[in-house]
Design an enzyme around this catalytic site. Structure first.
Site, PDB file in Angstrom:
ATOM      1  CG  ASP A 293      -0.121  -0.050   2.537  1.00 12.54           C
ATOM      2  OD1 ASP A 293       0.812  -0.879   2.611  1.00 12.54           O
ATOM      3  OD2 ASP A 293      -0.419   0.720   3.467  1.00 12.54           O
ATOM      4  CD  GLU A 294      -1.270   4.679   2.755  1.00 17.93           C
ATOM      5  OE1 GLU A 294      -2.189   5.481   2.975  1.00 17.93           O
ATOM      6  OE2 GLU A 294      -0.574   4.208   3.681  1.00 17.93           O
TER       7      GLU A 294
END
Ligand code: TNX
EC number: 3.2.1.52
Length: 522
Positions: A293-294
């Site tokens: 993620d991210e």
């Protein structure tokens, strides 16, 4: 009851009353620990002897049910003559005993002797889950939680038939699981947490204890090592993992998206090979979560090169890949589980669809519904609000089957409620954000679509309040729920409660709070 069973019928003229000479019978040695733990709790609250014996008893647990019940299904009957729970597996019996606990008066969960009567209105129940994956995630990186604290969480979520505990074991702020081949990860990388206080980590023995404690409650731990972003703790521990061989300082604030492994260095993959091997060795479950993620400071082309290489290492060590939905932008190995954390963002939906087109399945954690770290309303002190304010109704009132458009029902493995802990540093704060929202997500994962109805659910939720009181749970008295009068006037505390965990043999719950801490105000 939560989750609402598949089918329940009242037996109007029947009432079961637990007699003081009651026995617990079982026909399957593999269910002995389930019977023993249940008996131990009931002994504490009823003061009865409750011997566990082979064969029939006042309460009979049997695995003689048909395989059509599946691994987790069970049938329960309570009438004037006794209680029987029949399943196909010990796991099914455990789910049935969980239901029986909710049928008994709340004081049955007390940690001291109470007065009876111990009655159950006559009923038959036939029950099995809608989805196989019903999870909660606990972020132990932003703030570290001890083995006893995590056990408390396991005890409480198991009451709602949750069967996965996803542990977010590494992030920018701390590395929390011992890796023998890279010891500085915990020695240095785990030494702090958000706010700069001392952190912590699990030794192999402690982690094994947690995995076993969860398994004893039919909860599988899903470990997450977040990559290639959210990696400052690892980067600070080993300079060679950084692009310029320069280790950053430890990080104790709460920004996201600034760290990245060096994607083009061999050592990155040697490192992940070791880490995944050692984590996989400690994982009886099928899944190993590689984050993904991210990764805002990993150039996208590099991200697309990285994920398949990391995924291959997970597979090499015998596990199926799980990852946040960003990983679906590239090719995924067979058997991958993609965790959707989007809101109504079409880009996230496209990634979820892309995952399914590749044959992956989805676990749904929509941030504007299932994120337990979002504030309830504007007045909530704890929590964040980037995905919105999440009332109890907002967290319950959605349908996993239709959340992501154009994916077949068969692609949904289930649901998971994540608790990120930037603002959470003790168990009382965990409880405040988890209760009362987690039971709703657990019901979305277990109960039939036709049973999902907010107005009926809020009535059933109100009935859980007295149970949480008995268990000393610091739950949020959400104004949307008609809690019993005595619960409404008693304000919950965000800060004072720190629970101790019980020994496994004495009870599943934690100790009740003292009256003094329970009544102190926020
Ligand atoms: C986003 S959602 C994150 C976490 C934060 C969380 C806070 C996701 C996969 N990553 O790093 O802790 O928001 O709500």
């Amino acid at each position: 009851m939560i989750p609402q069973p598949t089918a329940q019928q009242a037996l109007p003229d029947e009432t079961f009353t637990l007699p003081s000479d009651a026995t617990i019978g079982l026909d399957d040695p593999s269910a002995q620990p389930i019977a023993d733990r249940f008996a131990a709790q009931l002994r504490t609250s009823t003061g009865f002897a409750l011997p566990v014996q082979e064969g029939a008893g006042t309460i009979t647990l049997s695995t003689s049910g048909p395989d059509s019940l599946g691994a987790e299904g069970y049938e329960l009957r309570a009438d004037a003559s006794g209680v029987s729970i029949t399943a196909y597996t010990a796991e099914g019996l455990f789910r049935g005993v969980t239901t029986l606990r909710q049928l008994l008066p709340a004081k049955a969960d007390a940690d001291s002797a109470q007065d009876g009567p111990w009655e159950i209105a006559g009923t038959t129940i036939s029950d099995s889950p809608r989805y196989g994956y019903r999870g909660m995630m606990l972020d132990v990186s932003r703030h570290f939680f001890t083995v006893d604290q995590v056990k408390r969480v396991i005890d409480l979520i198991s009451l709602y038939k949750v069967n996965r505990l996803h542990l977010h074991l590494s992030d920018d702020q701390g590395w929390r699981i011992q890796v023998d081949s890279w010891p500085n990860l915990t020695v240095y990388g785990g030494s702090k947490q958000v706010g700069g206080a001392d952190g912590g980590s699990y030794s192999k023995a402690e982690y094994a204890e947690l995995v076993q404690y969860a398994a004893d409650r039919y909860i599988t731990v899903v470990p997450e090592i977040d990559t290639p972003g959210h990696t400052n703790a690892a980067l600070a521990s080993y300079p060679e993992l950084n692009k310029g061989d320069q280790a950053p300082d430890l990080y104790t604030e709460t920004e996201v998206g600034f760290s990245s492994f060096a994607i083009d260095k061999d050592v990155t993959y040697e490192f992940l090979d070791d880490v995944f091997r050692e984590v996989a060795e400690q994982t009886p479950g099928e899944l190993l979560h590689l984050g993904g993620d991210e990764a805002h400071s990993t150039p996208h082309s590099e991200y697309l090169a990285f994920v398949p290489k990391a995924a291959e290492l997970v597979v090499k060590h015998g596990k199926r890949v799980m990852g946040w939905h960003e990983i679906a932008d590239g090719p995924l190995p067979a058997g991958t589980v993609v965790q959707y954390w989007g809101t109504e963002d079409p880009k996230a939906q496209v990634l979820a669809q892309k995952a399914v087109e590749q044959g992956a399945t989805l676990v749904l954690s929509p941030a504007n519904r299932a994120y337990l770290d979002m504030k309830y309303d504007a007045n909530t002190e704890l929590g964040l609000d980037w995905a919105g304010l999440i009332s109890v109704e907002q967290s319950y009132n959605w349908n996993p089957a239709t959340l992501v458009p154009d994916v077949p029902a068969s692609a949904i493995d289930g649901v998971e409620a994540p608790l990120w802990t930037e603002t959470v540093d003790d168990v009382s704060k965990i409880e405040y954000l988890v209760f009362p929202r987690l039971p709703g997500i657990a019901e979305l994962g277990w109960s039939a679509e036709s049973a999902l109805d907010w107005s009926a659910y809020r009535e059933r939720l109100a009935e859980q309040g007295p149970r949480w009181e008995v268990l000393g749970v610091n739950f949020y008295r959400a104004p949307e729920i008609d809690w019993r009068q005595e619960l409404r006037t008693r304000s919950s505390s965000q800060a004072v409660v720190s629970s101790t965990s019980c020994s496994a043999t004495v009870c599943w719950c934690a100790t009740s709070l003292s009256g003094a801490s329970r009544t102190s105000s926020r």
